[in-house]
Design a protein around this motif. Structure first.
Motif, PDB file in Angstrom:
ATOM      1  N   VAL A 140     -15.706 -26.952  29.132  1.00 57.17           N
ATOM      2  CA  VAL A 140     -16.894 -26.245  28.629  1.00 57.17           C
ATOM      3  C   VAL A 140     -18.090 -27.208  28.592  1.00 57.17           C
ATOM      4  N   LEU A 141     -17.868 -28.423  28.098  1.00 51.81           N
ATOM      5  CA  LEU A 141     -18.984 -29.388  28.026  1.00 51.81           C
ATOM      6  C   LEU A 141     -19.460 -29.748  29.426  1.00 51.81           C
ATOM      7  N   GLY A 142     -18.531 -29.881  30.365  1.00 50.59           N
ATOM      8  CA  GLY A 142     -18.904 -30.194  31.748  1.00 50.59           C
ATOM      9  C   GLY A 142     -19.754 -29.089  32.345  1.00 50.59           C
TER      10      GLY A 142
ATOM     11  N   LEU B 197     -11.647 -35.782  35.204  1.00 50.88           N
ATOM     12  CA  LEU B 197     -12.610 -34.674  35.105  1.00 50.88           C
ATOM     13  C   LEU B 197     -14.048 -35.160  35.214  1.00 50.88           C
ATOM     14  N   GLN B 198     -14.323 -36.346  34.607  1.00 45.41           N
ATOM     15  CA  GLN B 198     -15.716 -36.813  34.615  1.00 45.41           C
ATOM     16  C   GLN B 198     -16.208 -37.095  36.031  1.00 45.41           C
ATOM     17  N   ASP B 199     -15.295 -37.542  36.923  1.00 48.33           N
ATOM     18  CA  ASP B 199     -15.687 -37.786  38.321  1.00 48.33           C
ATOM     19  C   ASP B 199     -16.088 -36.471  38.980  1.00 48.33           C
TER      20      ASP B 199
ATOM     21  N   LEU C 231     -20.377 -32.707  40.822  1.00 50.90           N
ATOM     22  CA  LEU C 231     -20.965 -31.364  40.753  1.00 50.90           C
ATOM     23  C   LEU C 231     -22.413 -31.428  40.252  1.00 50.90           C
ATOM     24  N   ALA C 232     -22.646 -32.260  39.221  1.00 51.57           N
ATOM     25  CA  ALA C 232     -24.003 -32.388  38.658  1.00 51.57           C
ATOM     26  C   ALA C 232     -24.962 -32.912  39.716  1.00 51.57           C
ATOM     27  N   THR C 233     -24.530 -33.930  40.484  1.00 54.83           N
ATOM     28  CA  THR C 233     -25.396 -34.506  41.525  1.00 54.83           C
ATOM     29  C   THR C 233     -25.733 -33.448  42.572  1.00 54.83           C
ATOM     30  N   CYS C 234     -24.736 -32.707  43.008  1.00 50.21           N
ATOM     31  CA  CYS C 234     -24.957 -31.692  44.050  1.00 50.21           C
ATOM     32  C   CYS C 234     -25.888 -30.591  43.556  1.00 50.21           C
ATOM     33  N   LEU C 235     -25.656 -30.132  42.324  1.00 52.54           N
ATOM     34  CA  LEU C 235     -26.513 -29.064  41.799  1.00 52.54           C
ATOM     35  C   LEU C 235     -27.954 -29.555  41.646  1.00 52.54           C
TER      36      LEU C 235
ATOM     37  N   LEU D 249     -11.093 -29.704  41.116  1.00 54.77           N
ATOM     38  CA  LEU D 249     -10.926 -29.231  39.746  1.00 54.77           C
ATOM     39  C   LEU D 249      -9.623 -28.450  39.605  1.00 54.77           C
ATOM     40  N   ARG D 250      -9.252 -27.767  40.659  1.00 59.46           N
ATOM     41  CA  ARG D 250      -8.007 -26.968  40.617  1.00 59.46           C
ATOM     42  C   ARG D 250      -6.783 -27.851  40.825  1.00 59.46           C
ATOM     43  N   GLN D 251      -6.890 -28.829  41.726  1.00 57.05           N
ATOM     44  CA  GLN D 251      -5.693 -29.621  42.077  1.00 57.05           C
ATOM     45  C   GLN D 251      -5.504 -30.862  41.204  1.00 57.05           C
ATOM     46  N   ARG D 252      -6.605 -31.579  40.941  1.00 56.79           N
ATOM     47  CA  ARG D 252      -6.603 -32.773  40.080  1.00 56.79           C
ATOM     48  C   ARG D 252      -5.721 -33.926  40.584  1.00 56.79           C
ATOM     49  N   ILE D 253      -5.182 -33.818  41.805  1.00 56.12           N
ATOM     50  CA  ILE D 253      -4.357 -34.907  42.351  1.00 56.12           C
ATOM     51  C   ILE D 253      -4.832 -35.174  43.769  1.00 56.12           C
ATOM     52  N   TRP D 254      -5.067 -36.455  44.088  1.00 53.59           N
ATOM     53  CA  TRP D 254      -5.452 -36.791  45.463  1.00 53.59           C
ATOM     54  C   TRP D 254      -4.236 -36.658  46.379  1.00 53.59           C
ATOM     55  N   SER D 255      -4.387 -35.788  47.389  1.00 57.55           N
ATOM     56  CA  SER D 255      -3.344 -35.687  48.418  1.00 57.55           C
ATOM     57  C   SER D 255      -3.924 -36.315  49.690  1.00 57.55           C
ATOM     58  N   ARG D 256      -3.098 -36.448  50.717  1.00 58.34           N
ATOM     59  CA  ARG D 256      -3.597 -37.002  51.988  1.00 58.34           C
ATOM     60  C   ARG D 256      -4.738 -36.147  52.522  1.00 58.34           C
ATOM     61  N   LEU D 257      -4.550 -34.826  52.401  1.00 62.86           N
ATOM     62  CA  LEU D 257      -5.553 -33.898  52.931  1.00 62.86           C
ATOM     63  C   LEU D 257      -6.877 -34.038  52.183  1.00 62.86           C
TER      64      LEU D 257
END
Lengths: 315, 115
Positions: A89-91, A174-176, A181-185, A235-243
């Protein structure tokens, strides 16, 4: 005996109303029993003896807490979900504040960077207080009614679906995601402000991007939109995969090329020389903009390098 | 280990056992102070700040029955095991015996190893 009654009254004041009489009555009986036992031992009791016994029993507030332990505002098993909801919510409120403040900044002729930043901080603080209070109230209500909000999620899981053991960096903070997102917006609002800004406001705006740079940035907008979508996937995955890592390398390199392209393709700034006469000249400003863009391009370049290294570690 | 740490661990160790001791003592009716005295006589020290709230909690859970009685010129609240309380006491006693025997064996091995 007056001391005992005062003590019991003090304990009762600390108790919930519906338990005061019952606990007070029982506490009175227990204290009188203890005083009887003491009297058998010592003979007649003085007020000082009674005071010593009451002191041993503990402060009235402590005794009340022992009978009715305080309930936490939010149940302990809700805490992980509460914290996660709060961060989300804060994000989101921060992102909305970025869009709103950037719009005000661009359309205002007299708002400097400092006022923009203080406005952003103040606006976010207002929203954050409201968001914090709202989320806390919802979880407080859930805690009071003992509603089960995570039991289904926690019972319906399979060990096989857990992500593999990976290094610490594999979990995306989450902060990353919200920083990206903030930069892009911010960039999207800056680039597309003429679309929703009234013509007269647009004329009074002192925004200094050249027409050429503006057109260039509009063409680069799909890349920024792609980055927004990519952040939402993270935001949905939260884990770095190879893809995801490969996609991030490509996206970062595309940003490096786009920023470099902006720097070398022509004038970046549009300059009212009469207004700034004797303070800056166009050459100085263009040179500063060029250096700034080169510095900016270092961030995605660093990310591309970092993710390439991480990709190698995956093999 | 500091005294505070030792106290904390002793408290944790005793917490569950005290419930069992209280349930076992309340096969006969007792009021708060007489229960405390009985536990004390059997070698189980329990301060009133722990005992009185504990018996109230057990009563609220339906494990004890309680009634107010007049005696020696004033009223007292007497507690006694309820049906569900007796059932629980039986189960906990079995659990305790099993644990005690396993722990006894473990601790005697540990003592022999230490010697």
């Amino acid at each position: 005996m007056e001391l005992v009654q005062r003590y019991i009254a003090a304990v009762k004041r600390e108790l919930p109303e519906n338990k005061r009489e019952d606990i007070g009555r029982e506490l009175n009986a227990n204290i009188l029993d203890q005083l009887d036992a003491l009297a058998e031992e010592k003979g007649t009791l003085t007020d000082a003896d009674v005071a010593v016994l009451l002191k041993q029993m503990g402060h009235p507030r402590r005794v009340a807490r022992q009978f009715v332990p305080p309930r936490p505002l939010i149940r302990l098993d809700y805490m992980p979900l509460y914290q996660y909801t709060l961060y989300m919510v804060l994000g989101i409120l921060f992102l909305l504040q970025i869009v709103e403040r950037t719009d005000v900044w661009i359309s205002s002729s007299d708002m400097g960077l400092v006022r923009y930043l203080t406005g952003l901080a103040g606006g976010f603080l207002d929203d954050a207080i409201f968001g914090f209070a709202s989320v806390t109230l919802v979880f407080w209500a859930l805690s009071r009614h003992h509603l089960s909000i995570s039991a289904d999620r926690e019972s319906d899981w399979q060990p096989e679906r857990l992500p593999g053991v990976g290094p610490g960096w594999q979990f995306i903070p989450l902060q990353d995601i919200f920083t990206d997102l903030a930069t892009c917006l911010f960039l999207l609002v800056v680039i597309w402000y003429p679309v929703w800004m009234p013509a007269e406001q647009l004329e009074s705006s002192r925004f200094m991007l050249s027409d050429h740079a503006h057109l260039y940035l509009k063409r680069v907008s799909p890349l920024i939109l792609l980055s927004v979508v990519f952040s939402l996937v993270q935001l949905r995955q939260r884990i770095w995969s190879r893809l995801l890592l490969t996609a991030n390398v490509l996206l970062s390199l595309a940003f490096v090329i786009a920023i470099a392209g902006l720097a070398v393709s022509g004038p970046v700034l549009q300059f009212d020389s009469t207004r700034w006469q004797g303070v800056f000249d166009l050459y100085q400003l263009e040179r500063s903009a060029l250096i700034t863009l080169i510095i900016f391009s270092m961030f995605p370049l660093w990310e591309a390098g970092r993710d390439l290294l991480r990709l190698r570690k995956f093999q | 280990m500091t005294i505070a740490q030792l106290d904390k661990m002793r408290l944790e160790l005793r917490r569950g056992v005290l419930v069992l001791a209280v349930l076992a003592s309340l096969k006969q009716s007792h009021y708060g102070y007489s229960l405390r005295k009985q536990l004390q006589d059997r070698g189980i020290e329990m301060d009133e700040g722990t005992l009185y709230p504990l018996i109230r909690r057990l009563a609220e859970q339906g494990l004890l029955e309680s009634e107010w009685r007049q005696g020696e010129g004033r009223e007292r609240r007497y507690y006694r095991l309820s049906g569900p309380g007796s059932e629980l006491l039986g189960q906990l006693t079995g659990e305790w015996r099993q644990l005690n025997s396993a722990l006894g064996s473990l601790l005697s091995h540990a003592t022999e190893g230490g010697d």
